[in-house]
Every structure is written in structure tokens, then in C-alpha cells.
Design an enzyme around this catalytic site. Structure first.
Site, PDB file in Angstrom:
ATOM      1  N   LYS A  13      18.203 -20.303  34.790  1.00  0.00           N
ATOM      2  CA  LYS A  13      17.430 -21.511  35.131  1.00  0.00           C
ATOM      3  C   LYS A  13      18.176 -22.748  34.674  1.00  0.00           C
ATOM      4  O   LYS A  13      19.013 -22.714  33.768  1.00  0.00           O
ATOM      5  CB  LYS A  13      16.030 -21.497  34.499  1.00  0.00           C
ATOM      6  N   VAL A 100      26.090 -16.735  28.181  1.00  0.00           N
ATOM      7  CA  VAL A 100      25.385 -16.329  26.948  1.00  0.00           C
ATOM      8  C   VAL A 100      25.252 -17.550  26.026  1.00  0.00           C
ATOM      9  O   VAL A 100      26.205 -18.323  25.880  1.00  0.00           O
ATOM     10  CB  VAL A 100      26.187 -15.201  26.246  1.00  0.00           C
ATOM     11  N   GLY A 103      21.920 -22.188  27.204  1.00  0.00           N
ATOM     12  CA  GLY A 103      20.839 -23.065  27.647  1.00  0.00           C
ATOM     13  C   GLY A 103      20.414 -22.778  29.077  1.00  0.00           C
ATOM     14  O   GLY A 103      19.834 -23.624  29.753  1.00  0.00           O
ATOM     15  N   ASP A 141      10.556 -19.439  27.443  1.00  0.00           N
ATOM     16  CA  ASP A 141      11.160 -19.472  28.783  1.00  0.00           C
ATOM     17  C   ASP A 141      10.975 -18.166  29.552  1.00  0.00           C
ATOM     18  O   ASP A 141      11.349 -18.089  30.727  1.00  0.00           O
ATOM     19  CB  ASP A 141      12.673 -19.734  28.684  1.00  0.00           C
TER      20      ASP A 141
HETATM   21  O1  C5P Z   1      10.229 -19.716  22.395  1.00  0.00           O
HETATM   22  P1  C5P Z   1      11.633 -19.464  22.018  1.00  0.00           P
HETATM   23  O2  C5P Z   1      11.788 -18.275  21.105  1.00  0.00           O
HETATM   24  O3  C5P Z   1      12.573 -19.411  23.174  1.00  0.00           O
HETATM   25  O4  C5P Z   1      12.102 -20.719  21.181  1.00  0.00           O
HETATM   26  C1  C5P Z   1      13.294 -20.742  20.434  1.00  0.00           C
HETATM   27  C2  C5P Z   1      13.244 -21.904  19.455  1.00  0.00           C
HETATM   28  O5  C5P Z   1      13.326 -23.136  20.169  1.00  0.00           O
HETATM   29  C3  C5P Z   1      11.972 -21.994  18.651  1.00  0.00           C
HETATM   30  O6  C5P Z   1      12.065 -21.241  17.470  1.00  0.00           O
HETATM   31  C4  C5P Z   1      11.882 -23.470  18.355  1.00  0.00           C
HETATM   32  O7  C5P Z   1      12.742 -23.821  17.288  1.00  0.00           O
HETATM   33  C5  C5P Z   1      12.465 -24.102  19.593  1.00  0.00           C
HETATM   34  N1  C5P Z   1      11.451 -24.500  20.595  1.00  0.00           N
HETATM   35  C6  C5P Z   1      10.636 -25.590  20.328  1.00  0.00           C
HETATM   36  N2  C5P Z   1       9.709 -25.983  21.241  1.00  0.00           N
HETATM   37  C7  C5P Z   1       9.593 -25.334  22.423  1.00  0.00           C
HETATM   38  C8  C5P Z   1      10.410 -24.225  22.734  1.00  0.00           C
HETATM   39  C9  C5P Z   1      11.336 -23.835  21.781  1.00  0.00           C
HETATM   40  O8  C5P Z   1      10.733 -26.208  19.251  1.00  0.00           O
HETATM   41  N3  C5P Z   1       8.702 -25.758  23.305  1.00  0.00           N
END
Ligand code: C5P
Length: 300
Positions: A13, A100, A103, A141
């Protein structure tokens, strides 16, 4: 006879808008996150086995964890637990093509792929709602990787509203040498943006450009609030962004939390020219051309 092996294709994405609010009490950030699935894919194959195993091949696969911390492994364990299976006795193989730690939600895509593959292999027949629920538990995501296309993600990005896309958009993705940690980029965002809004909102002009397939309109409205933080942690990305713009890209942004940079181009020939220019300027590891939108997790 049931299949002993299932393969699922999952898309990368790009965030055409990533509007980020201040940190919440749980540490996450409320978002207005306009996701667009693009035509770079991983393939996740799940095969019946005597015990759990995970393997990965392809560019960057040496950086992918092969233990239970891998999101694809966590997806298999989560589905097994919900359906009363003692352990997911499967071999998960990930054929990597999504950059990898770039982002582009490659790890999230693999989780969605493993979940759909295990569900088909085991005949658990989880409903769409249950699959999305498990995805949201696994990461912000992951639900989008399941649905693909284009969607507005709110909350921490997991609450999805599908969006109409009225045409094809061509991109170049410049894969950087090295990765960026998503939590570190959000941490830098907090440092740089003490006045972030409580409720970030999607841009009506951007949603209209997506709906009508208007590439110039989309190029004029793409934004990523994490970009200053990613550039602060990875300053050489500024040179990559500038090189893509000089080569004719209509817009240049950091993809999600980076360090992959994304270049929106007028059409496929223009995207190929921008990719060649980026490679020749030695401002990235690899330049990849991809169309959008792309479907979500699909059983092959
Ligand atoms: O949800 P996910 O595990 O992908 O998120 C990884 C990290 O990105 C989280 O631990 C957080 O630090 C940050 N994050 C955030 N706010 C979001 C999504 C991710 O702060 N909406």
C-alpha cells in the site's frame, strides 16, 4: 478432498493522505489515513505440516523474523486459537516482493495473507467480520491489506470505509538502503508536532481526485504528516524526492513511515522514465514501477 496447500496474493500500500493527530493515552495516534493498494505483491503459501514452521525468500528476506513475532505467524496462531485448534500445524512460506521495513505494509500484507490462507486450508470459514477483527488485533494496517482497493482508515487506521477509484494511477517506489522503525517515526512526529490536531480529517479534494481518476488532482493533494519526521531521521531521502521531481514525477512523498519514497506519475511511460532516472542518479537501492489500485488478499 480438501487442499493441502493454499497460496494467497497480497498487495503493498501507499498512503495518499496520512493525516496524523496527537498521541492518544494508549500511545497510538488517531489518523485520517487514505490507503491505496498498489501492484507490488507478496505471495503467502500455507501447507499442512507436522508442526509450525515459517520460511521467507526474496529481496530483504534476511531481515524478516522467522519466529512467532512475525505477523504472519501471529495471524495463524490467532485463527487457530479462536477455532479451538491446539497449534497451527502449518508451514507458512512468504515469497517477498514488497520492500521490507519500507512503509508499504509488507508485514501487514503477509499477516492478512496467512490468515486468509489458513482459513481456507482449515475450512474454518471465518466471516469477513471475524477476519477483519483478527486483522485489527494484529496491527493497524492489516485490515486494509485484507480488503485492498482504496479505503479511508480512521481510529488508528483499522476502521475502514471503502473508497471509489475512477481510474488507474501509476507510481514509482524508490526502495531505500536501510529501514525505518514505525514507532521511532511516530516518536519523532510527536517531538516535531506538539500541536497536532485532535481529529485529523481526510481532504475532500483528494477523495474527489481518487473518485474521478484525476491524476493531476491527486498529485496536487497527496500529503503525509509523517514525512518531516521520516526526513529528520533519514535526511538523504530529500535527495531522492528531489531527483524524482526533476525526472518528471507529478508528486513525490515518503510512503507511510518510510523510508520508501513514492512518486505519482502521469502514466506508465512516465513512471518507467522516472524509475530509470532514479536508478541512474544512485539515490535509492531499487526503483519499482507499479499501478494502482490493486485488489486485497486473493486466493490463487
Ligand atoms: O499497529 P501497528 O503494530 O502497525 O503499529 C506499529 C507502531 O506504530 C505502534 O506501536 C505505534 O508506535 C505506531 N502507530 C501509532 N499510531 C497509529 C499506528 C501506529 O502511533 N495509528
Amino acid at each position: 478432498m480438501t487442499a493441502s496447500s493454499v497460496t494467497v496474493r497480497v498487495p503493498a500500500k501507499v498512503n495518499v493522505q496520512l493525516a496524523v493527530g496527537g498521541a492518544r493515552p494508549d500511545g497510538f495516534h488517531d489518523l485520517a489515513n487514505v490507503f491505496l493498494a498498489v501492484g507490488l505483491h507478496d505471495e503467502v503459501t500455507v501447507t499442512e505440516a507436522d508442526s509450525f514452521a515459517l520460511t521467507c525468500a526474496g529481496p530483504g528476506s534476511d531481515q524478516v523474523p522467522l519466529d512467532r513475532t512475525n505477523l504472519a505467524a501471529r495471524a495463524a496462531y490467532a485463527l487457530a486459537e479462536r477455532h479451538g485448534l491446539p497449534e497451527p500445524t502449518v508451514h507458512i512460506h512468504i515469497a517477498k516482493d514488497i520492500p521490507v521495513a519500507g512503509g508499504m505494509a509488507g508485514g501487514s500484507a503477509d499477516a492478512a495473507g496467512a490468515l486468509v490462507a489458513c482459513d481456507a486450508l482449515w475450512g474454518t470459514n471465518a466471516s469477513r467480520v471475524e477476519l477483519l477483527d483478527i486483522c485489527a488485533e494484529l496491527g493497524s494496517d492489516v485490515p486494509f491489506s485484507l480488503v485492498g482497493g482504496a479505503a479511508l482508515g480512521t481510529g488508528r487506521g483499522e476502521k475502514l470505509e471503502p473508497l471509489a477509484v475512477g481510474g488507474e494511477f501509476w507510481w514509482v517506489f524508490a526502495v531505500a538502503d536501510g529501514g525505518l522503525s514505525t514507532p521511532a517515526v511516530y516518536g519523532e512526529f510527536d517531538r516535531l508536532s506538539p500541536d497536532a490536531p485532535a481529529e485529523p480529517v481526510a481532504s475532500p479534494a483528494l477523495l474527489e481526485a481518487l473518485r474521478t481518476g484525476d491524476v493531476a488532482g491527486l498529485a496536487a493533494t497527496v500529503t503525509n504528516d509523517l514525512q518531516p519526521a521520516a526526513l529528520s531521521l533519514f535526511p538523504s531521502l530529500k535527495d531522492t524526492l528531489a531527483a524524482g521531481t526533476s525526472a518528471g514525477a507529478l508528486a513525490a512523498i515518503v510512503s507511510g513511515s518510510g523510508p520508501t519514497t513514492a512518486f505519482l506519475c502521469a502514466d506508465e511511460p512516465s513512471a518507467r522514465a522516472v524509475a530509470t532516472a532514479l536508478s541512474e542518479a544512485s539515490v535509492c537501492h531499487t526503483a519499482r514501477v507499479a499501478p494502482s489500485p490493486s485488489p486485497g488478499a486473493t486466493i490463487l
